[in-house]
Design a protein around this motif. Structure first.
Motif, PDB file in Angstrom:
ATOM      1  N   LEU A 120      -8.830  25.744 -68.301  1.00  0.00           N
ATOM      2  CA  LEU A 120      -9.894  24.763 -68.523  1.00  0.00           C
ATOM      3  C   LEU A 120      -9.885  24.385 -69.993  1.00  0.00           C
ATOM      4  N   GLU A 121      -9.922  23.078 -70.286  1.00  0.00           N
ATOM      5  CA  GLU A 121      -9.917  22.597 -71.665  1.00  0.00           C
ATOM      6  C   GLU A 121     -10.964  21.508 -71.827  1.00  0.00           C
ATOM      7  N   GLY A 122     -11.568  21.458 -73.026  1.00  0.00           N
ATOM      8  CA  GLY A 122     -12.545  20.424 -73.303  1.00  0.00           C
ATOM      9  C   GLY A 122     -13.057  20.530 -74.723  1.00  0.00           C
ATOM     10  N   PRO A 123     -13.749  19.482 -75.208  1.00  0.00           N
ATOM     11  CA  PRO A 123     -14.248  19.488 -76.584  1.00  0.00           C
ATOM     12  C   PRO A 123     -15.530  20.307 -76.769  1.00  0.00           C
ATOM     13  N   GLU A 124     -16.316  20.535 -75.718  1.00  0.00           N
ATOM     14  CA  GLU A 124     -17.575  21.264 -75.848  1.00  0.00           C
ATOM     15  C   GLU A 124     -17.418  22.671 -75.306  1.00  0.00           C
ATOM     16  N   LYS A 125     -17.529  23.648 -76.195  1.00  0.00           N
ATOM     17  CA  LYS A 125     -17.332  25.052 -75.819  1.00  0.00           C
ATOM     18  C   LYS A 125     -18.353  25.501 -74.779  1.00  0.00           C
ATOM     19  N   GLU A 126     -19.579  25.063 -74.949  1.00  0.00           N
ATOM     20  CA  GLU A 126     -20.651  25.471 -74.045  1.00  0.00           C
ATOM     21  C   GLU A 126     -20.370  25.028 -72.614  1.00  0.00           C
ATOM     22  N   VAL A 127     -19.905  23.799 -72.438  1.00  0.00           N
ATOM     23  CA  VAL A 127     -19.631  23.266 -71.101  1.00  0.00           C
ATOM     24  C   VAL A 127     -18.425  23.962 -70.481  1.00  0.00           C
ATOM     25  N   VAL A 128     -17.369  24.175 -71.269  1.00  0.00           N
ATOM     26  CA  VAL A 128     -16.147  24.819 -70.769  1.00  0.00           C
ATOM     27  C   VAL A 128     -16.454  26.243 -70.320  1.00  0.00           C
ATOM     28  N   MET A 129     -17.146  27.006 -71.158  1.00  0.00           N
ATOM     29  CA  MET A 129     -17.414  28.402 -70.827  1.00  0.00           C
ATOM     30  C   MET A 129     -18.455  28.537 -69.713  1.00  0.00           C
ATOM     31  N   GLN A 130     -19.383  27.594 -69.613  1.00  0.00           N
ATOM     32  CA  GLN A 130     -20.357  27.629 -68.521  1.00  0.00           C
ATOM     33  C   GLN A 130     -19.662  27.374 -67.188  1.00  0.00           C
ATOM     34  N   PHE A 131     -18.697  26.445 -67.170  1.00  0.00           N
ATOM     35  CA  PHE A 131     -17.948  26.176 -65.943  1.00  0.00           C
ATOM     36  C   PHE A 131     -17.064  27.371 -65.587  1.00  0.00           C
ATOM     37  N   ALA A 132     -16.479  28.019 -66.597  1.00  0.00           N
ATOM     38  CA  ALA A 132     -15.673  29.222 -66.354  1.00  0.00           C
ATOM     39  C   ALA A 132     -16.546  30.329 -65.751  1.00  0.00           C
ATOM     40  N   ALA A 133     -17.769  30.468 -66.242  1.00  0.00           N
ATOM     41  CA  ALA A 133     -18.687  31.470 -65.710  1.00  0.00           C
ATOM     42  C   ALA A 133     -19.100  31.142 -64.278  1.00  0.00           C
ATOM     43  N   LYS A 134     -19.243  29.853 -63.993  1.00  0.00           N
ATOM     44  CA  LYS A 134     -19.608  29.422 -62.637  1.00  0.00           C
ATOM     45  C   LYS A 134     -18.487  29.759 -61.657  1.00  0.00           C
ATOM     46  N   ILE A 135     -17.235  29.589 -62.084  1.00  0.00           N
ATOM     47  CA  ILE A 135     -16.094  29.947 -61.238  1.00  0.00           C
ATOM     48  C   ILE A 135     -16.028  31.460 -61.070  1.00  0.00           C
ATOM     49  N   ARG A 136     -16.245  32.188 -62.170  1.00  0.00           N
ATOM     50  CA  ARG A 136     -16.168  33.652 -62.143  1.00  0.00           C
ATOM     51  C   ARG A 136     -17.207  34.261 -61.212  1.00  0.00           C
ATOM     52  N   MET A 137     -18.360  33.610 -61.064  1.00  0.00           N
ATOM     53  CA  MET A 137     -19.427  34.142 -60.212  1.00  0.00           C
ATOM     54  C   MET A 137     -19.004  34.287 -58.749  1.00  0.00           C
ATOM     55  N   TRP A 138     -17.998  33.540 -58.321  1.00  0.00           N
ATOM     56  CA  TRP A 138     -17.558  33.639 -56.928  1.00  0.00           C
ATOM     57  C   TRP A 138     -16.884  34.965 -56.643  1.00  0.00           C
ATOM     58  N   ARG A 139     -16.186  35.539 -57.596  1.00  0.00           N
ATOM     59  CA  ARG A 139     -15.579  36.866 -57.433  1.00  0.00           C
ATOM     60  C   ARG A 139     -15.578  37.575 -58.782  1.00  0.00           C
ATOM     61  N   LYS A 140     -16.655  38.288 -59.099  1.00  0.00           N
ATOM     62  CA  LYS A 140     -16.706  39.048 -60.350  1.00  0.00           C
ATOM     63  C   LYS A 140     -15.688  40.188 -60.264  1.00  0.00           C
ATOM     64  N   PRO A 141     -15.080  40.568 -61.375  1.00  0.00           N
ATOM     65  CA  PRO A 141     -14.153  41.696 -61.350  1.00  0.00           C
ATOM     66  C   PRO A 141     -14.865  42.973 -60.893  1.00  0.00           C
ATOM     67  N   GLU A 142     -14.229  43.680 -59.947  1.00  0.00           N
ATOM     68  CA  GLU A 142     -14.854  44.894 -59.435  1.00  0.00           C
ATOM     69  C   GLU A 142     -14.073  46.123 -59.910  1.00  0.00           C
ATOM     70  N   PRO A 143     -14.767  47.233 -60.193  1.00  0.00           N
ATOM     71  CA  PRO A 143     -14.137  48.353 -60.895  1.00  0.00           C
ATOM     72  C   PRO A 143     -13.303  49.304 -60.037  1.00  0.00           C
ATOM     73  N   TYR A 144     -13.272  49.154 -58.720  1.00  0.00           N
ATOM     74  CA  TYR A 144     -12.546  50.111 -57.890  1.00  0.00           C
ATOM     75  C   TYR A 144     -11.116  49.664 -57.592  1.00  0.00           C
ATOM     76  N   LYS A 145     -10.923  48.401 -57.270  1.00  0.00           N
ATOM     77  CA  LYS A 145      -9.575  47.898 -57.004  1.00  0.00           C
ATOM     78  C   LYS A 145      -9.048  47.002 -58.116  1.00  0.00           C
ATOM     79  N   GLY A 146      -9.920  46.542 -59.010  1.00  0.00           N
ATOM     80  CA  GLY A 146      -9.502  45.683 -60.110  1.00  0.00           C
ATOM     81  C   GLY A 146      -9.279  44.248 -59.693  1.00  0.00           C
ATOM     82  N   LYS A 147      -9.888  43.833 -58.571  1.00  0.00           N
ATOM     83  CA  LYS A 147      -9.744  42.462 -58.093  1.00  0.00           C
ATOM     84  C   LYS A 147     -10.875  41.603 -58.645  1.00  0.00           C
TER      85      LYS A 147
END
Length: 158
Positions: free
Chosen positions: A114-141
């Motif tokens: 993901l690339e863009g001029p506004e850090k806040e928007v880029v990282m907020q969208f990355a966090a929104k994608i990450r929310m679908w599958r947060k890293p889990e500590p047992y299998k590392g997925k």
């Protein structure tokens, strides 16, 4: 971005960049907003000159991402919008509309850039994608953002 009235930006030509000052240096709130405003200003300057990016790694069997022109489940927010299509272990693909000003690409099926001029928007969208599958500590997925790592836990043994 709205700048508080007690923060002053001075752009003199003899200094290398803009300097910020506050009216009352002893006030804790003004000192806190002094640093926050400086960080936001720095992010805006960096975004215009270099741009911000976030690299997402999809770790898991069958996890993959693609960027598509059309979506079946998400309405179009602006003309020409593209969509990120995630296959992350659900019975359906997850479709997310890419915000305006952000560009997404997939150098590999398990990587999303993901690339863009506004850090806040880029990282907020990355966090929104990450929310679908947060890293889990047992299998590392999960979906990892910008070189994020987790410590794996041991299985519980009776």
């Amino acid at each position: 971005m709205e700048i508080p009235p007690y923060v002053n930006i001075n752009q003199s030509p003899d200094l290398p960049g803009p300097t910020l000052t506050v009216e009352d240096v002893t006030d804790a709130k003004q000192r806190a907003m002094w640093g926050t405003t400086r960080a936001y200003l720095q992010n805006h300057i960096l975004g215009v000159s270099e741009g911000h990016s976030a690299i997402l790694r999809l770790v898991g069997v069958g996890y993959r991402a693609s960027v598509e022109d059309t979506a079946t489940t998400v309405p179009e927010e602006y003309p020409g919008q593209k969509y990120v299509n995630l296959k992350v272990g659900f019975s359906h693909p997850v479709e997310l509309g890419i915000p305006k000003g952000v560009t997404a690409s997939t150098p590999q099926p398990t990587r999303l850039l993901l690339e863009g001029p506004e850090k806040e928007v880029v990282m907020q969208f990355a966090a929104k994608i990450r929310m679908w599958r947060k890293p889990e500590p047992y299998k590392g997925k999960g979906i990892f953002v910008n070189g994020e790592t987790i410590r794996l836990k041991n299985k519980k043994i009776k």
